[in-house]
Design a protein around this motif. Structure first.
Motif, PDB file in Angstrom:
ATOM      1  N   VAL A 174       2.776  10.728   0.489  1.00 48.47           N
ATOM      2  CA  VAL A 174       3.256   9.362   0.736  1.00 48.47           C
ATOM      3  C   VAL A 174       2.108   8.495   1.268  1.00 48.47           C
ATOM      4  O   VAL A 174       1.916   7.358   0.830  1.00 48.47           O
ATOM      5  CB  VAL A 174       4.452   9.364   1.714  1.00 48.47           C
ATOM      6  CG1 VAL A 174       4.910   7.937   2.005  1.00 48.47           C
ATOM      7  CG2 VAL A 174       5.619  10.177   1.145  1.00 48.47           C
ATOM      8  N   ARG A 232      -7.646   0.134   5.228  1.00 49.44           N
ATOM      9  CA  ARG A 232      -8.854   0.926   4.967  1.00 49.44           C
ATOM     10  C   ARG A 232     -10.124   0.126   5.148  1.00 49.44           C
ATOM     11  O   ARG A 232     -11.167   0.672   5.476  1.00 49.44           O
ATOM     12  CB  ARG A 232      -8.820   1.455   3.530  1.00 49.44           C
ATOM     13  CG  ARG A 232      -8.137   2.795   3.424  1.00 49.44           C
ATOM     14  CD  ARG A 232      -8.429   3.429   2.092  1.00 49.44           C
ATOM     15  NE  ARG A 232      -8.968   4.759   2.221  1.00 49.44           N
ATOM     16  CZ  ARG A 232      -9.160   5.581   1.191  1.00 49.44           C
ATOM     17  NH1 ARG A 232      -8.868   5.183  -0.023  1.00 49.44           N
ATOM     18  NH2 ARG A 232      -9.644   6.767   1.381  1.00 49.44           N
ATOM     19  N   PHE A 235       7.391   1.589  -0.680  1.00 48.38           N
ATOM     20  CA  PHE A 235       6.386   2.459  -0.066  1.00 48.38           C
ATOM     21  C   PHE A 235       6.543   3.940  -0.365  1.00 48.38           C
ATOM     22  O   PHE A 235       5.692   4.738   0.011  1.00 48.38           O
ATOM     23  CB  PHE A 235       6.377   2.248   1.453  1.00 48.38           C
ATOM     24  CG  PHE A 235       5.996   0.857   1.833  1.00 48.38           C
ATOM     25  CD1 PHE A 235       4.716   0.400   1.560  1.00 48.38           C
ATOM     26  CD2 PHE A 235       6.902   0.006   2.429  1.00 48.38           C
ATOM     27  CE1 PHE A 235       4.347  -0.885   1.879  1.00 48.38           C
ATOM     28  CE2 PHE A 235       6.551  -1.298   2.758  1.00 48.38           C
ATOM     29  CZ  PHE A 235       5.267  -1.743   2.488  1.00 48.38           C
ATOM     30  N   VAL A 236       7.630   4.337  -1.004  1.00 45.81           N
ATOM     31  CA  VAL A 236       7.819   5.754  -1.307  1.00 45.81           C
ATOM     32  C   VAL A 236       7.846   5.966  -2.824  1.00 45.81           C
ATOM     33  O   VAL A 236       6.992   6.650  -3.368  1.00 45.81           O
ATOM     34  CB  VAL A 236       9.093   6.307  -0.631  1.00 45.81           C
ATOM     35  CG1 VAL A 236       9.279   7.782  -0.958  1.00 45.81           C
ATOM     36  CG2 VAL A 236       9.018   6.097   0.878  1.00 45.81           C
ATOM     37  N   ALA A 237       8.829   5.363  -3.500  1.00 49.16           N
ATOM     38  CA  ALA A 237       8.943   5.573  -4.945  1.00 49.16           C
ATOM     39  C   ALA A 237       8.034   4.635  -5.744  1.00 49.16           C
ATOM     40  O   ALA A 237       7.851   4.813  -6.946  1.00 49.16           O
ATOM     41  CB  ALA A 237      10.399   5.405  -5.383  1.00 49.16           C
ATOM     42  N   HIS A 238       7.457   3.630  -5.074  1.00 44.19           N
ATOM     43  CA  HIS A 238       6.565   2.662  -5.731  1.00 44.19           C
ATOM     44  C   HIS A 238       7.206   2.064  -6.971  1.00 44.19           C
ATOM     45  O   HIS A 238       6.687   2.139  -8.083  1.00 44.19           O
ATOM     46  CB  HIS A 238       5.202   3.304  -6.025  1.00 44.19           C
ATOM     47  CG  HIS A 238       4.484   3.660  -4.763  1.00 44.19           C
ATOM     48  ND1 HIS A 238       3.666   2.782  -4.094  1.00 44.19           N
ATOM     49  CD2 HIS A 238       4.526   4.763  -3.995  1.00 44.19           C
ATOM     50  CE1 HIS A 238       3.218   3.354  -2.979  1.00 44.19           C
ATOM     51  NE2 HIS A 238       3.731   4.552  -2.895  1.00 44.19           N
ATOM     52  N   ALA A 265      -0.288   6.445  -6.253  1.00 47.92           N
ATOM     53  CA  ALA A 265       0.985   5.716  -6.289  1.00 47.92           C
ATOM     54  C   ALA A 265       1.680   5.918  -7.628  1.00 47.92           C
ATOM     55  O   ALA A 265       2.897   6.137  -7.686  1.00 47.92           O
ATOM     56  CB  ALA A 265       0.755   4.222  -6.016  1.00 47.92           C
ATOM     57  N   MET A 314       0.903   5.222   9.212  1.00 50.55           N
ATOM     58  CA  MET A 314       0.948   6.552   8.619  1.00 50.55           C
ATOM     59  C   MET A 314      -0.290   7.360   8.998  1.00 50.55           C
ATOM     60  O   MET A 314      -0.344   8.561   8.799  1.00 50.55           O
ATOM     61  CB  MET A 314       1.060   6.459   7.098  1.00 50.55           C
ATOM     62  CG  MET A 314       2.413   5.940   6.686  1.00 50.55           C
ATOM     63  SD  MET A 314       2.947   6.667   5.133  1.00 50.55           S
ATOM     64  CE  MET A 314       2.883   8.404   5.497  1.00 50.55           C
ATOM     65  N   GLN A 315      -1.317   6.670   9.493  1.00 51.78           N
ATOM     66  CA  GLN A 315      -2.559   7.375   9.781  1.00 51.78           C
ATOM     67  C   GLN A 315      -2.987   7.341  11.228  1.00 51.78           C
ATOM     68  O   GLN A 315      -3.931   8.026  11.602  1.00 51.78           O
ATOM     69  CB  GLN A 315      -3.675   6.772   8.918  1.00 51.78           C
ATOM     70  CG  GLN A 315      -3.477   7.097   7.465  1.00 51.78           C
ATOM     71  CD  GLN A 315      -4.387   6.267   6.626  1.00 51.78           C
ATOM     72  OE1 GLN A 315      -5.568   6.537   6.516  1.00 51.78           O
ATOM     73  NE2 GLN A 315      -3.847   5.206   6.067  1.00 51.78           N
ATOM     74  N   ALA A 330       0.855   1.152   6.290  1.00 51.25           N
ATOM     75  CA  ALA A 330      -0.177   2.135   5.951  1.00 51.25           C
ATOM     76  C   ALA A 330      -0.899   2.629   7.209  1.00 51.25           C
ATOM     77  O   ALA A 330      -1.147   3.832   7.366  1.00 51.25           O
ATOM     78  CB  ALA A 330      -1.189   1.523   4.978  1.00 51.25           C
ATOM     79  N   ALA A 357      -0.455   7.656  -1.516  1.00 47.29           N
ATOM     80  CA  ALA A 357       0.029   6.665  -2.476  1.00 47.29           C
ATOM     81  C   ALA A 357      -0.067   5.247  -1.919  1.00 47.29           C
ATOM     82  O   ALA A 357      -0.125   4.277  -2.674  1.00 47.29           O
ATOM     83  CB  ALA A 357       1.466   6.976  -2.876  1.00 47.29           C
ATOM     84  N   MET A 358      -0.103   5.135  -0.576  1.00 46.66           N
ATOM     85  CA  MET A 358      -0.228   3.801   0.014  1.00 46.66           C
ATOM     86  C   MET A 358      -1.659   3.293  -0.088  1.00 46.66           C
ATOM     87  O   MET A 358      -1.935   2.130   0.136  1.00 46.66           O
ATOM     88  CB  MET A 358       0.193   3.837   1.477  1.00 46.66           C
ATOM     89  CG  MET A 358       1.681   4.048   1.607  1.00 46.66           C
ATOM     90  SD  MET A 358       2.340   3.164   3.026  1.00 46.66           S
ATOM     91  CE  MET A 358       1.833   1.500   2.683  1.00 46.66           C
ATOM     92  N   GLN A 359      -2.600   4.195  -0.388  1.00 49.56           N
ATOM     93  CA  GLN A 359      -4.003   3.782  -0.396  1.00 49.56           C
ATOM     94  C   GLN A 359      -4.686   3.948  -1.738  1.00 49.56           C
ATOM     95  O   GLN A 359      -5.816   3.508  -1.890  1.00 49.56           O
ATOM     96  CB  GLN A 359      -4.764   4.595   0.649  1.00 49.56           C
ATOM     97  CG  GLN A 359      -4.356   4.207   2.043  1.00 49.56           C
ATOM     98  CD  GLN A 359      -4.856   5.202   3.037  1.00 49.56           C
ATOM     99  OE1 GLN A 359      -6.013   5.184   3.400  1.00 49.56           O
ATOM    100  NE2 GLN A 359      -3.995   6.105   3.429  1.00 49.56           N
TER     101      GLN A 359
END
Lengths: 195, 195
Positions: B109, A32, A168-171, B119, A113-114, A110, B112-114
Motif C-alpha cells: 500500500v 518524497r 489510496f488502496v485500490a487506486h 499503483a 504511512m512512513q 503518504a 503504491a502511494m509513491q
C-alpha cells in the motif's frame, strides 16, 4: 517585516512562513521530495532555525497537520441527514480532486504511512474531523431521523471510507456518483441500526 | 541447484527466488528499506540480472504483486451472505494483524502511494480480489438474499473500506467488532437497495 513587540509575534510569523513553505513544497514535490533545506529556502527562515524548531521533515509535516486541524471545516447544514452526509463525502472527494489541496492532502496520507510522527498527527487530525462532522449525525438524531443509539463517528467513517479506499488502496477513480453512493450506504446502515 | 531442461524452468526459479527475497525484505524493512542490492544478495541472483529483468524496486514490487494476484484467495462459503461478508472483512483485518503477512501488505500500500508502477499493479491486484470476493454476493442474489440489481463489487468495497480507512488513513486500531460492523453496514446498504 516590521518587528512587533508582543509575545509570540515573530515566532508565530516564522511558524506560519515555514508552514506555508511546507505546504507549497508538498504540493509541488510530494512527501518524497520534501527536504528541510527547500522549506528553509522557500520560507526565508534560516536552515539552522528550521532544524532547531522542527527537527526533520516529519516535524514539519506534523506541525503543518496540527495547524490544518485547527482550521474551520465547513460542516454542511442542509436540513436533512441525506443532504448533510452527501455534502460531506462530496467535500472529501472534491478536496482530493482540487489541484491545490489534493496533492498536499495526498502527501499527508503518504507521509503518515512512513513516519510514526506523521501518523500520530494525521490520527489527531482525523479525530478532530470525525468529531466536527459527527454534528450532522447528532442533529439528525435530534430531528428523529436516526436512532438515538447510533455511533456518530462510525457513520462518518463508513460514509467517507470508500472514497479513501478507492484513492489510496485500490487506486480507482472516484466519481460524484461513487461519493453519493457511499453516503447513501452509510445512511442506510445507520437507519437499519447497525452503526 | 540442478539444471532442468524445460522451458522457463531456470527462469521461473530465478523469478521465484527474487520474489521471495522481495517479500522477505519488505517484511523486514518496509518499502523505504527495499533495495535491488539487498534483494539480489538475499535471493542469490546476480545484481546485474535483477537490474536487467526488474529494473528497479518498483519493478520488484509490481512483479511480487502480480504473483500475489494469482494466488488463491479463500473466498468464504458459509451458506449466508451475513457469514460470508463477515468472514471476508475479518480476513482482511487478520491479514494486516499477522506479523508475517501484515508488514508486506502494508508495504504494498505504501509503495503504491509513491510509485505509479506499483499503483497500477496494486489496482490490478484489488480488481482481481473484488472479482473473486464478489462471488459471495452473486450467490446471495441466487439465494434471494439480495436484490438482483446489486453491484457486487461495490458491496465488497463498502464492506472492507472502513478497515483500510482505519489502518492507512485515520491510523486507528481495528477490532474484530469494527470489522463485523463494517460487514453489517455494507449488507444493510445492499439490502436497502442503495448499492
Amino acid at each position: 517585516m516590521e518587528t512587533v513587540k508582543r509575545p509570540g509575534g515573530r515566532s508565530a510569523r516564522v511558524r506560519d512562513a515555514v508552514r506555508q513553505a511546507t505546504l507549497a513544497e508538498l504540493a509541488e514535490h510530494g512527501f518524497r521530495g520534501l527536504t528541510v533545506e527547500n522549506v528553509a529556502e522557500r520560507s526565508g527562515v534560516h536552515k539552522t532555525t528550521v532544524y532547531r524548531r522542527w527537527g526533520s521533515v516529519e516535524g514539519l509535516i506534523s506541525d503543518a497537520l496540527e495547524l490544518a486541524r485547527e482550521e474551520p471545516w465547513p460542516v454542511p447544514d442542509t436540513g436533512s441527514i441525506d443532504g448533510d452526509l452527501r455534502d460531506i463525502v462530496r467535500l472529501v472527494r472534491t478536496g482530493f480532486d482540487d489541484p491545490e489541496t489534493g496533492p498536499v492532502a495526498s502527501a499527508f496520507v503518504a507521509a503518515a504511512m512512513q513516519s510514526p510522527d506523521a501518523a500520530r498527527a494525521l490520527h489527531a487530525f482525523f479525530l478532530a474531523r470525525h468529531e466536527q462532522s459527527a454534528e450532522v449525525v447528532r442533529r439528525a438524531v435530534a430531528r428523529g431521523e436516526l436512532p438515538a443509539a447510533v455511533d456518530a463517528h462510525e457513520v462518518i467513517r463508513v460514509a467517507i471510507a470508500p472514497v479513501y479506499y478507492r484513492l489510496f488502496v485500490a487506486h480507482e477513480p472516484v466519481t460524484e456518483r461513487d461519493a453519493d453512493r457511499a453516503a447513501a450506504a452509510a445512511l442506510a446502515a445507520a437507519r437499519a441500526g447497525v452503526l
